[in-house]
Write an enzyme that holds these catalytic residues in place. Structure first.
Site, PDB file in Angstrom:
ATOM      1  N   LYS A  13      -4.320  12.196 -35.107  1.00  0.00           N
ATOM      2  CA  LYS A  13      -5.677  11.612 -35.028  1.00  0.00           C
ATOM      3  C   LYS A  13      -6.744  12.684 -35.232  1.00  0.00           C
ATOM      4  O   LYS A  13      -7.666  12.511 -36.027  1.00  0.00           O
ATOM      5  CB  LYS A  13      -5.906  10.943 -33.662  1.00  0.00           C
ATOM      6  CG  LYS A  13      -4.940   9.818 -33.360  1.00  0.00           C
ATOM      7  CD  LYS A  13      -5.252   9.165 -32.017  1.00  0.00           C
ATOM      8  CE  LYS A  13      -5.118  10.081 -30.826  1.00  0.00           C
ATOM      9  NZ  LYS A  13      -3.745  10.599 -30.597  1.00  0.00           N
ATOM     10  N   ARG A 124       2.703  22.411 -31.917  1.00  0.00           N
ATOM     11  CA  ARG A 124       1.239  22.494 -32.046  1.00  0.00           C
ATOM     12  C   ARG A 124       0.731  23.749 -31.335  1.00  0.00           C
ATOM     13  O   ARG A 124       1.163  24.083 -30.245  1.00  0.00           O
ATOM     14  CB  ARG A 124       0.576  21.258 -31.428  1.00  0.00           C
ATOM     15  CG  ARG A 124      -0.951  21.377 -31.364  1.00  0.00           C
ATOM     16  CD  ARG A 124      -1.651  20.049 -31.195  1.00  0.00           C
ATOM     17  NE  ARG A 124      -1.373  19.384 -29.934  1.00  0.00           N
ATOM     18  CZ  ARG A 124      -1.759  18.140 -29.647  1.00  0.00           C
ATOM     19  NH1 ARG A 124      -2.430  17.432 -30.544  1.00  0.00           N
ATOM     20  NH2 ARG A 124      -1.454  17.602 -28.485  1.00  0.00           N
TER      21      ARG A 124
HETATM   22  P1  ADP Z   1      -3.484  14.046 -32.101  1.00  0.00           P
HETATM   23  O1  ADP Z   1      -4.953  14.387 -32.265  1.00  0.00           O
HETATM   24  O2  ADP Z   1      -3.171  12.642 -32.515  1.00  0.00           O
HETATM   25  O3  ADP Z   1      -2.941  14.388 -30.759  1.00  0.00           O
HETATM   26  P2  ADP Z   1      -3.068  16.332 -33.909  1.00  0.00           P
HETATM   27  O4  ADP Z   1      -4.017  16.022 -35.028  1.00  0.00           O
HETATM   28  O5  ADP Z   1      -3.460  17.420 -32.959  1.00  0.00           O
HETATM   29  O6  ADP Z   1      -2.674  14.968 -33.119  1.00  0.00           O
HETATM   30  O7  ADP Z   1      -1.650  16.675 -34.563  1.00  0.00           O
HETATM   31  C1  ADP Z   1      -0.541  17.048 -33.738  1.00  0.00           C
HETATM   32  C2  ADP Z   1       0.212  18.235 -34.380  1.00  0.00           C
HETATM   33  O8  ADP Z   1       0.868  17.781 -35.553  1.00  0.00           O
HETATM   34  C3  ADP Z   1      -0.692  19.395 -34.819  1.00  0.00           C
HETATM   35  O9  ADP Z   1       0.020  20.605 -34.648  1.00  0.00           O
HETATM   36  C4  ADP Z   1      -0.948  19.111 -36.314  1.00  0.00           C
HETATM   37  O10 ADP Z   1      -1.173  20.312 -37.044  1.00  0.00           O
HETATM   38  C5  ADP Z   1       0.361  18.432 -36.725  1.00  0.00           C
HETATM   39  N1  ADP Z   1       0.194  17.357 -37.709  1.00  0.00           N
HETATM   40  C6  ADP Z   1      -0.841  16.481 -37.817  1.00  0.00           C
HETATM   41  N2  ADP Z   1      -0.617  15.594 -38.801  1.00  0.00           N
HETATM   42  C7  ADP Z   1       0.619  15.904 -39.316  1.00  0.00           C
HETATM   43  C8  ADP Z   1       1.427  15.347 -40.359  1.00  0.00           C
HETATM   44  N3  ADP Z   1       1.023  14.272 -41.068  1.00  0.00           N
HETATM   45  N4  ADP Z   1       2.627  15.919 -40.611  1.00  0.00           N
HETATM   46  C9  ADP Z   1       3.060  16.979 -39.889  1.00  0.00           C
HETATM   47  N5  ADP Z   1       2.342  17.579 -38.915  1.00  0.00           N
HETATM   48  C10 ADP Z   1       1.133  17.034 -38.618  1.00  0.00           C
HETATM   49  P1  AMP Z   2      -5.884  14.396 -26.188  1.00  0.00           P
HETATM   50  O1  AMP Z   2      -6.535  15.670 -26.645  1.00  0.00           O
HETATM   51  O2  AMP Z   2      -6.490  13.172 -26.791  1.00  0.00           O
HETATM   52  O3  AMP Z   2      -4.381  14.443 -26.330  1.00  0.00           O
HETATM   53  O4  AMP Z   2      -6.199  14.275 -24.619  1.00  0.00           O
HETATM   54  C1  AMP Z   2      -5.729  15.245 -23.727  1.00  0.00           C
HETATM   55  C2  AMP Z   2      -5.780  14.710 -22.299  1.00  0.00           C
HETATM   56  O5  AMP Z   2      -7.147  14.458 -21.915  1.00  0.00           O
HETATM   57  C3  AMP Z   2      -5.059  13.389 -22.044  1.00  0.00           C
HETATM   58  O6  AMP Z   2      -3.660  13.550 -21.829  1.00  0.00           O
HETATM   59  C4  AMP Z   2      -5.792  12.902 -20.779  1.00  0.00           C
HETATM   60  O7  AMP Z   2      -5.380  13.597 -19.631  1.00  0.00           O
HETATM   61  C5  AMP Z   2      -7.229  13.298 -21.073  1.00  0.00           C
HETATM   62  N1  AMP Z   2      -7.973  12.242 -21.818  1.00  0.00           N
HETATM   63  C6  AMP Z   2      -8.509  12.330 -23.059  1.00  0.00           C
HETATM   64  N2  AMP Z   2      -9.102  11.179 -23.416  1.00  0.00           N
HETATM   65  C7  AMP Z   2      -8.931  10.327 -22.370  1.00  0.00           C
HETATM   66  C8  AMP Z   2      -9.288   8.973 -22.132  1.00  0.00           C
HETATM   67  N3  AMP Z   2      -9.947   8.237 -23.044  1.00  0.00           N
HETATM   68  N4  AMP Z   2      -8.936   8.421 -20.926  1.00  0.00           N
HETATM   69  C9  AMP Z   2      -8.280   9.133 -20.006  1.00  0.00           C
HETATM   70  N5  AMP Z   2      -7.892  10.399 -20.170  1.00  0.00           N
HETATM   71  C10 AMP Z   2      -8.210  11.006 -21.344  1.00  0.00           C
END
Ligand code: ADP
Ligand code: AMP
Length: 218
Positions: A13, A124
């Site tokens: 995302k 990550r």
């Molecule tokens: P989210 O915001 O949904 O938690 P991230 O954007 O941080 O996810 O992505 C999670 C990890 O996977 C990061 O290390 C990122 O660089 C990697 N990543 C993101 N999209 C892809 C993809 N399509 N294929 C492989 N690795 C990805």
């Molecule tokens: P994220 O970076 O989106 O993976 O969020 C990291 C952490 O922040 C989550 O595991 C939660 O502990 C907290 N968090 C982020 N967004 C929310 C939300 N909308 N509601 C509750 N907790 C959140």
């Protein structure tokens, strides 16, 4: 354009939202980033949420709703990434957006399996200084574990340990995923296969969003 990026932790995302936000010149609101910044600053909010985040649990709805409300009041266009995560949050957002007369254009659901999520999150790494996100398998920095953007050593988030990732995925399945049903009634849902590589996902996303961005620019 106002979008919600929806999907499990590690779906990509943040990676995709940054690209779309930059291309469209709109704000990327990542509630996870906002909370981590508060933790780093050690302010009141940070002190309240640090333990919750490190355990992989959800921060209480009242805190999240207030935080997002303050943020979106001033903005016309934005991507919400990581919010809403509960039905209560979705209802609160709906109420605020109705009051502001700023409806959501689309909800983008990025779909990825649990095993892929665990693999991605375990590799990550993030820059503790500028927040840039890397991956030791798919998106390495140019120099070994040093941020390309600011030269700081990149680190693993405390909540990116495998046991906590699995817990976060469980919470996603139980509490967050069902929220999509709330949006199915009145909103356009764009489902993207997030298991492909980053560029392919971006391409598909832009194709799907094309008509919305055209409308928005008119
Ligand atoms: P989210 O915001 O949904 O938690 P991230 O954007 O941080 O996810 O992505 C999670 C990890 O996977 C990061 O290390 C990122 O660089 C990697 N990543 C993101 N999209 C892809 C993809 N399509 N294929 C492989 N690795 C990805
Ligand atoms: P994220 O970076 O989106 O993976 O969020 C990291 C952490 O922040 C989550 O595991 C939660 O502990 C907290 N968090 C982020 N967004 C929310 C939300 N909308 N509601 C509750 N907790 C959140």
């Amino acid at each position: 354009m106002r979008l919600i990026f929806f999907g499990p932790p590690g779906a990509g995302k943040g990676t995709q939202a940054k690209k779309v936000a930059e291309k469209l010149g709109i704000e990327h609101i990542s509630t996870g980033d906002i909370l981590r910044e508060a933790v780093n600053k050690g302010n009141d909010l940070g002190k309240k949420v640090q333990v919750i985040i490190e355990k992989g649990e959800l921060v209480p709805d009242e805190i999240m709703n207030e935080l997002v409300k303050m943020k979106i009041k001033e903005l016309n266009s934005f991507i919400l990434d990581g919010y809403p995560r509960t039905l209560e949050q979705a209802k609160s957002l709906d109420k605020i957006l109705k009051e502001l007369n700023k409806p959501i254009d689309a909800v983008v659901l990025i779909d990825v399996s649990e095993e892929e999520v665990v693999k991605r999150i375990s590799s990550r790494r993030v820059c503790p200084n500028c927040g840039r996100v890397y991956n030791l398998i798919t998106l390495k920095p140019k120099n070994d574990e040093i941020c390309d953007n600011c030269g700081t050593k990149i680190i693993q988030r405390k909540d990116d340990r495998e046991d906590i990732v699995r817990e976060r995925y469980k919470i996603y399945q139980k509490t967050t995923h069902p929220v999509i049903e709330f949006y199915r009634k009145n909103n356009t849902i764009i489902t993207i296969d997030g298991s492909k590589d980053v560029e392919e996902v971006t391409k598909e996303l832009f194709n799907m969003l094309g008509r919305f961005s055209q409308n928005d620019n008119n």
